[in-house]
Design a protein around this motif. Structure first.
Motif, PDB file in Angstrom:
ATOM      1  N   VAL A 114      25.619  36.784  33.716  1.00 56.94           N
ATOM      2  CA  VAL A 114      24.805  35.416  33.730  1.00 56.94           C
ATOM      3  C   VAL A 114      24.569  34.821  32.279  1.00 56.94           C
ATOM      4  CG1 VAL A 114      22.278  34.633  34.022  1.00 56.94           C
ATOM      5  CG2 VAL A 114      23.366  36.197  35.580  1.00 56.94           C
ATOM      6  N   GLU A 115      24.530  35.892  31.322  1.00 59.91           N
ATOM      7  CA  GLU A 115      24.571  35.241  30.017  1.00 59.91           C
ATOM      8  C   GLU A 115      25.871  34.661  29.562  1.00 59.91           C
ATOM      9  OE1 GLU A 115      23.330  38.665  27.565  1.00 59.91           O
ATOM     10  OE2 GLU A 115      21.305  38.572  28.331  1.00 59.91           O
ATOM     11  N   GLU A 116      27.014  35.128  29.781  1.00 55.15           N
ATOM     12  CA  GLU A 116      28.269  35.007  29.330  1.00 55.15           C
ATOM     13  C   GLU A 116      29.195  34.178  30.123  1.00 55.15           C
ATOM     14  OE1 GLU A 116      30.374  38.203  27.367  1.00 55.15           O
ATOM     15  OE2 GLU A 116      28.641  38.586  26.183  1.00 55.15           O
ATOM     16  N   GLY A 117      28.861  34.315  31.548  1.00 53.10           N
ATOM     17  CA  GLY A 117      29.854  33.568  32.410  1.00 53.10           C
ATOM     18  C   GLY A 117      30.852  34.126  32.955  1.00 53.10           C
ATOM     19  N   GLN A 118      31.398  35.034  32.022  1.00 50.73           N
ATOM     20  CA  GLN A 118      32.634  35.712  32.325  1.00 50.73           C
ATOM     21  C   GLN A 118      32.919  37.069  31.626  1.00 50.73           C
ATOM     22  OE1 GLN A 118      36.291  33.521  31.320  1.00 50.73           O
ATOM     23  NE2 GLN A 118      37.541  35.006  32.326  1.00 50.73           N
ATOM     24  N   VAL A 119      33.300  37.969  32.570  1.00 45.98           N
ATOM     25  CA  VAL A 119      33.149  39.736  31.956  1.00 45.98           C
ATOM     26  C   VAL A 119      34.380  40.222  32.767  1.00 45.98           C
ATOM     27  CG1 VAL A 119      32.069  41.566  31.898  1.00 45.98           C
ATOM     28  CG2 VAL A 119      30.625  39.522  31.697  1.00 45.98           C
ATOM     29  N   GLU A 120      35.002  41.052  31.671  1.00 49.51           N
ATOM     30  CA  GLU A 120      36.118  41.970  32.440  1.00 49.51           C
ATOM     31  C   GLU A 120      35.592  43.481  32.337  1.00 49.51           C
ATOM     32  OE1 GLU A 120      40.068  41.439  31.555  1.00 49.51           O
ATOM     33  OE2 GLU A 120      40.069  39.040  31.455  1.00 49.51           O
ATOM     34  N   VAL A 121      35.716  44.294  33.376  1.00 48.42           N
ATOM     35  CA  VAL A 121      34.954  45.490  33.125  1.00 48.42           C
ATOM     36  C   VAL A 121      36.289  46.357  33.657  1.00 48.42           C
ATOM     37  CG1 VAL A 121      33.297  46.980  33.976  1.00 48.42           C
ATOM     38  CG2 VAL A 121      32.800  44.467  33.677  1.00 48.42           C
ATOM     39  N   THR A 122      36.245  47.648  33.158  1.00 44.80           N
ATOM     40  CA  THR A 122      36.887  48.817  33.635  1.00 44.80           C
ATOM     41  C   THR A 122      36.051  50.030  33.596  1.00 44.80           C
ATOM     42  OG1 THR A 122      38.964  47.830  32.860  1.00 44.80           O
ATOM     43  CG2 THR A 122      39.151  50.226  33.629  1.00 44.80           C
ATOM     44  N   ASP A 123      35.573  50.516  34.495  1.00 42.93           N
ATOM     45  CA  ASP A 123      34.830  51.737  34.604  1.00 42.93           C
ATOM     46  C   ASP A 123      35.054  52.713  35.672  1.00 42.93           C
ATOM     47  OD1 ASP A 123      32.631  52.978  33.998  1.00 42.93           O
ATOM     48  OD2 ASP A 123      31.038  51.259  34.495  1.00 42.93           O
ATOM     49  N   THR A 124      34.417  53.757  35.508  1.00 44.12           N
ATOM     50  CA  THR A 124      34.445  54.764  36.473  1.00 44.12           C
ATOM     51  C   THR A 124      33.671  54.601  37.861  1.00 44.12           C
ATOM     52  OG1 THR A 124      33.193  56.382  35.455  1.00 44.12           O
ATOM     53  CG2 THR A 124      35.399  56.727  35.017  1.00 44.12           C
ATOM     54  N   LEU A 125      34.069  55.381  38.723  1.00 43.58           N
ATOM     55  CA  LEU A 125      33.157  55.195  40.003  1.00 43.58           C
ATOM     56  C   LEU A 125      32.377  56.582  40.065  1.00 43.58           C
ATOM     57  CD1 LEU A 125      35.898  54.276  42.992  1.00 43.58           C
ATOM     58  CD2 LEU A 125      34.341  52.809  41.439  1.00 43.58           C
TER      59      LEU A 125
ATOM     60  N   ALA B 246      30.037  60.909  37.817  1.00 39.95           N
ATOM     61  CA  ALA B 246      31.108  60.179  37.786  1.00 39.95           C
ATOM     62  C   ALA B 246      32.187  60.913  38.430  1.00 39.95           C
ATOM     63  CB  ALA B 246      31.125  59.806  36.204  1.00 39.95           C
ATOM     64  N   ILE B 247      33.301  60.168  38.812  1.00 35.77           N
ATOM     65  CA  ILE B 247      34.456  60.785  39.205  1.00 35.77           C
ATOM     66  C   ILE B 247      35.675  60.363  38.538  1.00 35.77           C
ATOM     67  CG2 ILE B 247      33.880  61.475  41.501  1.00 35.77           C
ATOM     68  CD1 ILE B 247      34.954  58.901  42.698  1.00 35.77           C
ATOM     69  N   GLN B 248      36.618  60.715  38.325  1.00 39.59           N
ATOM     70  CA  GLN B 248      37.905  60.507  37.531  1.00 39.59           C
ATOM     71  C   GLN B 248      38.474  58.977  38.106  1.00 39.59           C
ATOM     72  OE1 GLN B 248      38.876  63.481  39.055  1.00 39.59           O
ATOM     73  NE2 GLN B 248      40.957  63.271  39.376  1.00 39.59           N
ATOM     74  N   THR B 249      38.236  58.529  39.178  1.00 41.63           N
ATOM     75  CA  THR B 249      38.735  57.170  39.615  1.00 41.63           C
ATOM     76  C   THR B 249      37.912  56.161  38.960  1.00 41.63           C
ATOM     77  OG1 THR B 249      38.860  58.294  41.850  1.00 41.63           O
ATOM     78  CG2 THR B 249      39.009  56.012  41.862  1.00 41.63           C
ATOM     79  N   SER B 250      38.849  55.129  38.409  1.00 45.65           N
ATOM     80  CA  SER B 250      38.176  53.919  37.762  1.00 45.65           C
ATOM     81  C   SER B 250      38.601  52.765  38.289  1.00 45.65           C
ATOM     82  CB  SER B 250      38.731  54.185  36.202  1.00 45.65           C
ATOM     83  OG  SER B 250      39.930  53.866  36.019  1.00 45.65           O
ATOM     84  N   ILE B 251      37.703  51.532  37.990  1.00 50.50           N
ATOM     85  CA  ILE B 251      38.109  50.349  38.617  1.00 50.50           C
ATOM     86  C   ILE B 251      38.285  49.549  37.682  1.00 50.50           C
ATOM     87  CG2 ILE B 251      35.590  49.866  39.104  1.00 50.50           C
ATOM     88  CD1 ILE B 251      36.325  48.708  41.673  1.00 50.50           C
ATOM     89  N   SER B 252      39.036  48.427  37.801  1.00 46.67           N
ATOM     90  CA  SER B 252      39.218  47.248  37.013  1.00 46.67           C
ATOM     91  C   SER B 252      38.924  46.046  37.592  1.00 46.67           C
ATOM     92  CB  SER B 252      40.575  47.117  36.328  1.00 46.67           C
ATOM     93  OG  SER B 252      40.726  46.002  35.930  1.00 46.67           O
TER      94      SER B 252
END
Length: 2017
Positions: free
Chosen positions: A89-100, A107-113
């Motif tokens: 909401v603040e920045e309008g655009q965010v890229e994230v890579t994080d684990t599930l 946490a498991i070792q699978t990550s999502i981008s």
């Protein structure tokens, strides 16, 4: 506002599996596609978009779940990712890579981008640029079916309603979307419905059966869904499905949908009939008038006859007006009813009052009619006058094909509640007030040239004067009145500033105001342009509504092209008929309404139209600020150009207003207006001209380019050409200036989008119903959710617009009312959603369709802004064809929802011919198909104008704009191109159009894609071709990015033609499709491939012309060339040469079916090529196999077949929806082996003929019945296994019950009988039949009619009352249900159903009692009147055409007419084939064939009667006709009956009925006939003419054979009761018991077994009833007939064999005339009995001859009068007195009026008469009417019979010797119900007239003798009723016989003389008593006069004496004496 999520990859996955991910935000979930066999990384690369209505809060959460996908079991969750959206909401655009994290939050070792973007409403966050997301190769959007708008959760972050994961509820839709993989599933807007939708633009569908083989759908099926839902404790009733084909605002959706209906429907003339019955008038204002009613429709006038000296005339006259005009013209015509007083040949009479209404108002009423309503008359000349009377009438407007249900014309006894039945549409208040309509006309712009320029040029040369070539004025037409402004000479920009004022009642009953700019000319004025303002759109009648208001706003006018020609062929377009093809002008105007206060004395009371000056628009603001708009267009493709214009160079021109119009747009005014300071009025002249090519703008920026370069077309095939727009696409751009009123269009766009979405959803639902998909109700719930969220969204978006400056009052009010309506609709939709259940589905669907209409109505913006865009194709600078695009559809907005639906999208447009040229076949051929991209918006917002184009192009600009980035290109050069192969699998078509004279066609299909076309082979002589052909288009080049092609392929056009040996092929229809696209990197595997066959609806013009079954796939040719494409496998037919059949995976799976055909006979075959048909044969064909019937050796002798049943076997698709049609063709075998086609019939759907064997469980079924029912009954009736216990049904004669469920025992010996198993409706039916009053001790008003008095008519009238009562109850129940519905919806909760008792008003009960009130049997009263059933329609409609086992197929031949008008099927029928079909899957279960009595020769048609010729006695009873169409000039007809059956032709000419439109015939005719040769009975009504031939009024045809053989037993109706004498004698030669035994035997039903105690057992049902019957002498006998009859009347309850038997009845059949097809010419009430000749002969025919009116004599004795007002002043005595006499007559017999003698000189108003009138009259008891026969005029040939109500009129007059007598007062007594006279003169008051409702009423026919006082009344100056006298009279009614026995004399004569009245001798008083007279003269009358004279005399004397003595005195004085 939207939240976008791009899901890129999931890495670190374990194992190898199919992966799927789900993203959820605010309860709305999206699924990705399934990635198969992923190992550690899953690359999803998909984009999801959530449109949001309220700003996202930083604490909201986005959740993504990743699953291992399983086809069979539930998906297994791998892990979940949750993210709080604060940063987004603040920045309008965010890229994230994080684990599930897994279920345990670890946490498991699978990550999502992922990448997330958010665009807030105000555009604050982030630059909004679609491009950034378009890089990825496979972008998804919710446009591909993944848009499951679950509950309203989108609108708020709180979940509402049930906590069901949308994922579960949307699995079906998700499943679709996996299969459709993001391919946009568009579907035709406005096309047909459903699977058979016009555009299935590539939908895939699992086949219905279970042979799914490998194409297992990706997600759980619905049944699983139910199971899972139940496990979670949810009712399936709450699940909703989201859009199956959601086409929403799509990120990559670059194409919009074409509209398939080509031909303009407006402007084409149609047949209309306006029928008006003037019944009577009441309370007319005026004294003793002779009223005539003038009926005016449009220009035509007709008059009723004149009624003498009455204020309440009774006419009952019927008028018909026929028109053949376009609908718009028709509905604007005004119906005007006026009452005129004393009109005759010499004088036109004076207007009493009139009433106006337009035809459209009547047409929008239910059933297109007002029935028995009272019109309020008012005087247009005098606004202050108030109402002038009431006129009772029926008005109906019928278009072709409308059928009007007339309420049954029975005796109208109900007292007339005038106020409750006013002739006004719903919602219009009864007290309408006068109002002024002010229409202000300010100015106009952009007018075209309207005169030749020759004279102008001469003038210019001679005197140097230069003029504009048009002399405009404005004409406004409203409610039949016209007003004109002044003429502005020679001006293209006229300035009027005038207002036109209309005075009309408000609310007006005329809906449209017509505003027309006209050009004044010496010869004739012509219209320049026309605009209609619909008052319903500019006002709102609700309690928060507003009066009509408009503007000041510009309205745009469209019409013919602007070039001036002397004879403009499109002039009609300028009159407002049809769709305008060019912009003509725009007019600035406003409208306001002011309600008049008529009490104000200053008011001008005339209603003439006034024209006066008005001020100009002061505030420029309200019309909007001038803004510069920019229109950009790119032509991507121009194909299918008609070959007629293919040889010359072609270019396209785009215009908006006059901008861009280079040929004829220029009409520059000569004088430039001075700039009026500031920017207030900068709309000076240059706005409307196009700045031409050479003049650049000041800043050298850009010049508009409005047309493409001319190019020579290339040949596509023999019919069409195309332009070579390959990689280079030409562009146009135009700058234009308009007032900025975009807000109006934005609001309309939002509503349009909601409506489109709703329509889409409804089409889905209907498709699901049609193709029998499971759970359409869930989809409907989804639709309602989308609707409610859409509505609430509108409210939030529109709300922020409240305070916009440049808005008119209408803008503000409309916005408020739209917001209210939509908010309300949203709430209703939410409430409705919870009520949608499987069983309420259909009703709710109707309600939702009302929403759709309402939305469309609201979205239509009445105040125009930017004119529409026209695209013209020019060949050699001549305008050839055009398309018109509404500007709002291409208008750009920052907010997605407000954007036009075609803005920045590629749109397929079909150009059409202008105006009338586009009607008929010319309009059906495409002139050109264009793919065009349009963008319109403010010039300052134009940076994104190219964003929607397919990517991969370079811009080419003009030299001037080379390096300016925002400068628009003049062409686009595409660098990227993809190569594809298109495969068109053309399987078959059905129900095509008959294009040849044989009634068949030789169809082939032509498929167009881009610039290629191919044809299928031609199949000869069929309407249902199975081509089974694969067409391959190689090397199809498409420009643009690959992924865009995948989501949005271009459309395919398929045209069907009829091959002719000579000349060019005839066009038979067209449809569109979208292919399923496979990119080179995708697998060719399920679920998307191979594609499935779909039905596409074919259109020809606006009418549907069949269906095409086909599939289309577009396969990308990759780097490896064609070798990579899937192979074309399938049987290669060597015999079909190079033709490829449809491959295996796509063609339907077939099974073996057997088709059995029952051949019965042929009927009514017409000649073929002038030769009689002699030896016909029937050929049946289905899917290439077939069978021929036996040959009929001699059609004349016996048209039936000798062999009845034949069969053939054939392979048919297992999916029943894909079954091919079955063709029936009749050929005539001629000599030398030739045969000719007689006619053909295609059975398009075999479904109703399919027989499905019953399941083993329901094995109790009765064999023959089973077969007789034909496999049909089986399919229709639920298989009920036979219950073991018996079911007892009590069938005693029905006791009158007052709406209770009790049964009263009739006889002591009947046991306590259980009443079971009579269905609810049965009870209802009983209750409704049980008429009459109730309680045991209740007093009954009227003694029972005596049996000897009763006749067939008593029965008939009693039945009609029952029918009307039933209708009333239905209406009441319906109204109540509706009320309940509304309450439920309003509260959103279930309101308790109110009990229905209240729907019966007490007056109904009273009426029923009067009719025939039986008492309970305990009192041993006489039985009530037996009734028959009156059907207000044909018997056939009630009993399914009697096609229970014998079907009738119409054989057609000949072309279908080209224009819709004469394309009636009737004319093409050349005969009928009778027979039946049975289709079943092989092999049949054995138990059927092993059944006892099974005859293998008859197959499934067991127990069919023989079809040998049979002799029958046909007895036709004709009761009466109603509403006949007048045939003579006098508006009447002289009808008689003509009957034709075979060779028998009866014309009952001598018994014609003179001058009647509602004749009562009451006749029966006996005819002997032989079936099958003579089986079509025609009953016609002709009009008798003295000279010339008789005209046919109308006729009706009855197929007697189907009735005769039907198992509904239509030979002779079953009566309600069995009696052997009297009016209800049993008519059938077979008694009930014989009929019952025969039915049981034929149906193989066990029974009947008669038991003791009045019981009978049939099958497992026991019936009870009475067992005795009385003969004529009153002897009682035992009988079983009543019991048998009880069974027959409930035969439908008998298992298996049962069906409803035809009751004793009268049917009402419409009369039709072949010259006026489709419009009813009246109705005929009749019935037919048939008796086989080999049975005992029936008794004599029932006597139904019309009742002869009974002769009566009414004796009226006028005893005295009192308090009569005194009219004269006595000449001598000066006293007020009156010379009274009383006049009396019976209504309708004015010429026989009788007067008493005169009572002279009554001083007190008392008169004594003792005078007797005698009125003999003929009276019809049943109809309560007097019958009069008299010649209408001197010239009449014969007497006419009139029926009029029995009303006695008494008037009191003042006799004058020399002048005319003065009328003082009158009273009219309706002899059937009038107030009882007062006992004394004192008690007699005005109440007796005004307050009739509360007084006890009496009928002279019951009372026989009445005496009392009645008031005389008249109206005073203020139109108030006042008493003008009282009369003491005695009424005595005698029958003619009684009158003969006790005669009486007229006046005071013998016999039975009356004594002379004792009158005081005031008359000659001054003779007898001179002193008294003198005293009176002196004392009273001339007292003051005498005093004055005496004084004057005294004065005179004094003066005289003075003068006399004066001189003497003077002398004395002078002389000083």
């Amino acid at each position: 506002m939207a939240l976008l999520l791009q899901l890129r990859t999931v890495t670190g996955l374990r194992g190898k599996a199919d992966r799927i991910a789900k993203a959820v935000f605010r309860g709305l979930s999206f699924y990705t596609r399934v990635l198969e066999n992923c190992e550690d990384e899953a690359r999803f690369d998909e984009t999801f978009r959530w449109p949001v209505a309220s700003n996202i809060d930083g604490n909201e959460i986005l959740e993504i779940q990743v699953f291992n996908y399983s086809k069979v079991f539930t998906n297994r969750l791998i892990g979940t990712f949750q993210m709080v959206l604060q940063k987004v909401v603040e920045e309008g655009q965010v890229e994230v890579t994080d684990t599930l994290i897994d279920d345990n939050n670890s946490a498991i070792q699978t990550s999502i981008s992922i990448e997330i973007r958010y665009q807030a409403l105000d555009g604050t966050v982030g630059a909004w640029n679609d491009k950034e997301f378009l890089e990825t190769p496979s972008v998804h959007s919710e446009g591909d079916g993944r848009y499951p708008l679950e509950t309203d959760s989108l609108l708020s972050s709180h979940r509402q309603g049930l906590d069901i994961s949308p994922g579960k509820s949307n699995q079906q839709s998700a499943e679709r979307s996996f299969r459709s993989k993001g391919k946009e599933k568009t579907k035709e807007h406005k096309a047909g419905k459903g699977v058979f939708s016009a555009m299935k633009l590539g939908k895939t569908r699992p086949s219905k059966d279970d042979h799914r083989k490998q194409d297992e759908p990706a997600v759980l099926e619905a049944e699983d869904l139910d199971r899972k839902a139940l496990l979670r404790g949810l009712e399936p009733d709450t699940i909703s499905l989201a859009s199956v084909t959601a086409v929403t605002t799509n990120v990559s959706n670059k194409r919009s949908k074409p509209d398939i209906k080509m031909e303009p429907s407006a402007g084409r003339p149609m047949d209309y009939q306006v029928s008006i019955t003037i019944i009577e008038a009441r309370q007319l204002v005026g004294l003793n008038m002779d009223p005539v009613v003038c009926v005016e429709v449009g220009e035509e006038k007709k008059y009723t006859s004149m009624k003498e000296s009455t204020n309440c005339p009774y006419y009952n006259e019927y008028f018909v007006f026929d028109f053949h005009v376009p609908p718009d013209v028709m509905f604007d015509k005004i119906i005007k009813l006026s009452v005129i007083h004393s009109k005759n040949l010499l004088r036109s009479g004076t207007l009493v009052g009139s009433f106006k209404m337009d035809v459209g108002t009547v047409y929008t009423q239910p059933e297109h009619q007002f029935y028995h309503k009272w019109a309020i008359l008012s005087d247009p000349e005098d606004l202050t006058a108030g109402l002038k009377g009431y006129l009772k009438c029926d008005i109906a407007v019928v278009g072709k094909g409308d059928n009007i249900k007339t309420p049954h014309k029975a005796n109208e006894t109900e007292e007339d509640d005038i106020e409750g039945n006013l002739l006004l549409p719903d919602g219009v208040p009864p007290e309408r007030q006068w109002a002024r309509f002010y229409i202000k006309i300010y100015r106009a712009e952009g007018l075209p040239r309207m005169n030749t320029s020759i004279m102008a040029n001469v003038k210019k040369a001679l005197i140097g004067e230069n003029k504009d070539l048009v002399d405009p004025y404005v004409q406004v037409v409203f409610a039949g009145q016209k007003g004109k402004t002044s003429i502005q000479k020679s001006s293209y920009e006229p300035l009027w500033n005038e207002q036109i004022i209309f005075t009309e009642m408000f609310p007006p009953l005329c809906k449209r105001i017509k505003i027309q700019i006209r050009d004044s000319d010496k010869v004739n004025d012509v219209a320049i342009g026309t605009h209609f303002i619909d008052l319903r759109k500019i006002s709102n009648e609700g309690d928060k509504g507003f009066l009509p208001t408009f503007g000041p706003a510009w309205v745009n006018m469209y019409g013919s092209t602007r070039n001036y020609t002397l004879m403009d062929e499109h002039q009609e377009l300028n009159e407002g008929l049809g769709e305008g093809v060019s912009f003509r002008a725009r007019l600035l105007m406003s409208l306001a309404v002011e309600i008049l206060d008529t009490t104000n004395p200053e008011i001008n009371s005339s209603t003439e139209v006034q024209v006066e000056q008005a001020t100009s628009v002061a505030d420029q603001n309200c019309t909007g600020k001038m803004e510069e708009f920019f229109l950009f267009g790119a032509f991507l493709e121009a194909t299918m150009i008609d070959r007629k214009i293919g040889d010359k160079p072609i270019n396209f021109e785009v215009t908006i207003g006059n901008y861009g119009n280079q040929i004829d747009g220029m009409s520059k005014p000569i004088l430039r207006r001075k700039k009026e300071g500031g920017d207030g009025n900068e709309e000076e002249s240059e706005l409307l001209q196009n700045s031409s090519e050479d003049e650049g703008d000041e800043d050298g920026e850009m010049v508009s380019v409005s047309s493409s370069q001319p190019m020579k077309p290339l040949v596509t095939d023999r019919n069409y050409f195309h332009l070579p727009y390959f990689e280079k696409k030409p562009c146009i751009y135009i700058k234009s200036w308009w007032q900025d009123q975009r807000r109006r269009l934005y609001n309309a766009n939002i509503m349009d989008k909601i409506a489109d979405k709703l329509e889409e959803g409804l089409n889905d639902v209907q498709e699901m119903i049609k193709t029998e998909k499971p759970h359409p109700e869930r989809r409907l719930r989804g639709v309602l959710e989308e609707l409610s969220s859409g509505c609430l969204h509108f409210v939030t978006l529109a709300d922020k617009d409240q305070h916009h400056s440049s808005r008119t009052r209408l803008d503000r009010e409309r916005l408020k009312s739209c917001m209210r309506e939509l908010e309300n609709m949203g709430q209703q939709a939410t409430a409705l959603r919870s009520q949608v259940k499987k069983n309420t589905m259909k009703d709710k669907l109707k309600l939702v369709q009302n929403f759709l209409q309402k939305l469309r109505f609201l979205a239509d913006e009445p105040q125009h802004t930017i004119p529409d865009v026209f695209i013209w194709m020019l060949s050699n600078n001549k305008r050839i064809a055009y398309a018109r695009v509404p500007s709002k559809d291409i208008l750009y907005s920052i907010v997605d929802e407000e954007m036009g639906k075609e803005c920045a999208k590629v749109k397929s447009i079909f150009l059409k011919l202008p105006g009338k040229r586009g009607f008929g076949p010319a309009g059906w051929t495409v002139q050109a198909k264009m793919e065009i991209y349009l963008w319109l918006g403010l010039n300052k917002q134009r940076k994104d104008f190219l964003s929607g184009l397919p990517c991969g192009f370079e811009e080419k600009k003009t030299a001037r704009g080379q390096n300016l980035p925002s400068f628009p290109p003049i062409s686009l050069l595409y660098t990227k191109k993809q190569v594809f192969q298109l495969r068109a699998h053309m399987y078959q078509a059905r129900s095509l159009f008959a294009a040849d004279s044989s009634g068949l066609s030789d169809p082939f299909a032509r498929v167009f894609f881009i610039s290629q076309s191919q044809c299928t082979e031609v199949l000869n002589e069929t309407l249902c071709p199975t081509w089974d052909q694969l067409l391959v288009f190689d090397n199809v080049e498409l420009y643009g990015e690959a992924h865009e092609m995948r989501d949005d392929p271009p459309i395919i056009v398929i045209e069907i033609y009829d091959q002719d040996t000579v000349g060019k092929a005839d066009f038979m229809g067209r449809t569109f499709a979208k292919p399923v696209v496979k990119m080179s990197d995708e697998q060719y595997c399920p679920p998307r491939f191979p594609p499935q066959l779909e039905y596409y609806q074919i259109y020809r013009g606006n009418s549907t012309a069949g269906d095409l079954l086909a599939a289309f796939e577009l396969l990308q040719i990759g780097p490896g060339g064609k070798s990579d494409l899937p192979p074309i496998d399938g049987p290669t037919d060597m015999d079909r040469g190079p033709i490829l059949p449809v491959p295996l995976g796509i063609r339907p799976v077939l099974s073996k079916y057997r088709v059995e055909v029952l051949f019965w006979g042929l009927r009514d075959l017409k000649r073929v090529n002038l030769a009689q048909v002699d030896r016909p044969r029937v050929d049946i064909e289905c899917a290439g196999k077939g069978v021929q019937s036996a040959l009929i050796q001699n059609y004349k002798k016996n048209p039936n077949f000798s062999t009845l049943v034949k069969w053939f076997e054939v392979d048919l698709p297992e999916n029943e929806l894909l079954h091919p049609p079955l063709n029936i063709r009749v050929v005539d075998c001629r000599a030398f082996g030739r045969y000719t086609l007689v006619g053909s019939h295609a059975v398009s759907s075999l479904r109703k003929f399919i027989y499905r064997p019953p399941d083993k469980k329901a094995q109790h079924w009765n064999m023959t019945a089973k077969h007789l029912n034909g496999y049909l009954a089986m399919t229709n009736r639920a298989h009920r296994s036979r219950p073991t216990g018996e079911i007892v049904v009590n069938m005693e004669p029905e006791v009158p019950i007052k709406k209770m469920e009790t049964m009263v025992k009739l006889e002591a010996n009947s046991d306590a009988v259980v009443k079971v198993d009579v269905s609810e409706e049965e009870k209802e039916r009983k209750k409704k039949k049980k008429k009459g009053g109730g309680g045991v001790g209740e007093e009954v008003e009227e003694e029972e009619p005596d049996d000897s008095m009763l006749d067939w008519w008593s029965k008939y009238f009693a039945s009609i009352e029952t029918m009307k009562e039933k209708l009333r109850q239905q209406e009441a129940a319906a109204a109540e249900a509706e009320e309940k519905e509304e309450m439920e919806m309003a509260e959103g909760s279930k309101a308790q159903a109110k009990n229905k008792e209240k729907s019966k008003a007490p007056k109904d009960d009273k009426k029923k009692k009067q009719q025939s009130a039986p008492e309970l049997p305990e009192k041993k009263s006489k039985p009530r009147i037996d009734e028959l059933k009156v059907f207000n329609k044909e018997l056939e409609t009630e009993f399914d055409n009697f096609e229970d086992w014998l079907h009738t197929f119409n054989l057609l031949r000949g072309k279908i007419g080209d224009n819709d008008d004469n394309a009636t099927e009737e004319e093409r029928i050349v005969g009928r084939f009778k027979g039946s079909i049975c289709v079943y899957k092989m092999p049949l279960p054995d138990d059927i064939t092993k059944e006892a009595g099974y005859d293998p020769n008859f197959g499934m048609f067991q127990g069919i009667p023989s079809n040998d010729p049979i002799n029958v006695l046909v007895r036709v009873y004709v009761v009466r006709a109603t509403d006949l169409h007048p045939a003579d000039i006098n508006g009447k007809a002289d009808p008689y009956i003509a009957i034709k059956l075979g060779k028998t032709d009866i014309k009952d000419k001598e018994n014609y009925i003179s001058k009647q439109l509602n004749p009562v015939f009451g006749k029966s005719f006996d005819i002997e006939a032989t079936f099958p040769m003579e089986s079509m009975l025609t009953v016609a009504v002709y009009d008798w003419d003295l000279v010339g031939t008789d005209d046919l009024i109308g006729e009706t045809k009855i197929d007697l054979e189907n009735r005769y053989y039907s198992k509904h037993r239509a030979t002779c109706g079953v009566s309600q009761n069995y009696s052997i004498h009297g009016y209800n004698t049993w008519r059938d030669p077979m008694k009930p018991s014989q009929i019952l035994s025969k039915l049981c035997k034929d149906g193989k039903v066990d029974g009947p077994h008669y038991g003791p105690g009045g019981r009978v057992k049939v099958a497992n049902r026991v019936f009870t009833g009475p067992t005795e019957i009385e003969d004529e002498n009153g002897q009682k006998k035992q009988t079983d007939e009543h019991l048998a009859l009880a069974v027959l009347r409930h035969w439908e309850d008998i298992p298996w064999a049962g069906c409803k038997l035809v009751p004793e009845h009268v049917e009402t059949r419409p009369l039709l005339n072949p010259d006026k097809p489709g419009i009813e010419q009246g109705r005929l009430e009749m019935w037919v009995d048939m008796f086989p000749m080999d049975m005992p002969a029936p008794g004599p025919a029932t006597d139904i001859s019309p009742r002869k009116p009974k002769k009566y004599e009414l004796r009226v004795i006028v005893w005295n009068t009192d308090e009569v007002i005194l009219e004269d002043d006595d000449y001598f005595t000066g006293e007020k007195s009156s010379d009274i006499f009383v006049r009396g007559w019976l209504k309708g017999q004015q010429e026989d009026k009788q007067d008493t003698d005169v009572h002279y000189h009554s001083l007190t108003g008392e008169g004594n008469f003792n005078w007797r009138y005698i009125f003999p009259f003929d009276y019809l008891m049943a109809e309560e009417k007097i019958v009069i026969s008299k010649k209408e005029s001197m010239f009449s040939w014969d007497e006419t019979e009139y029926k009029i109500p029995a009303r006695l009129t008494l008037q009191v007059w003042d006799a004058d010797h020399f002048s005319a007598d003065d009328f003082l007062g009158a009273i009219e007594l309706d002899l059937n119900r009038f107030p009882r006279g007062a006992k004394t003169s004192k008690q007699c008051s005005l109440e007796m007239v005004t307050n009739e409702a509360e007084l006890p009423m009496i009928s002279i026919f019951k009372q026989k003798r009445v005496k009392g006082w009645w008031p005389f009344v008249a109206r005073d100056e203020n139109d108030e009723l006042e008493i003008t006298g009282k009369v003491e009279a005695e009424l005595h009614l005698l029958t003619a016989e009684e009158a003969e026995k006790s005669p009486a004399g007229l006046a005071r004569n013998e016999p039975d003389p009356l004594e002379k009245p004792n009158r005081p001798d005031t008359s000659f008083i001054w003779f007898l008593n001179p002193l008294k007279s003198i005293k009176y003269l002196i004392c009273t009358r001339y007292k003051w006069l005498i005093i004055k004279i005496v004084l004057a005399l005294l004065l005179l004397v004094m003066v005289a004496l003075f003068l006399y003595s004066m001189p003497g005195y003077m002398v004395k004085k002078l002389l000083g004496a």
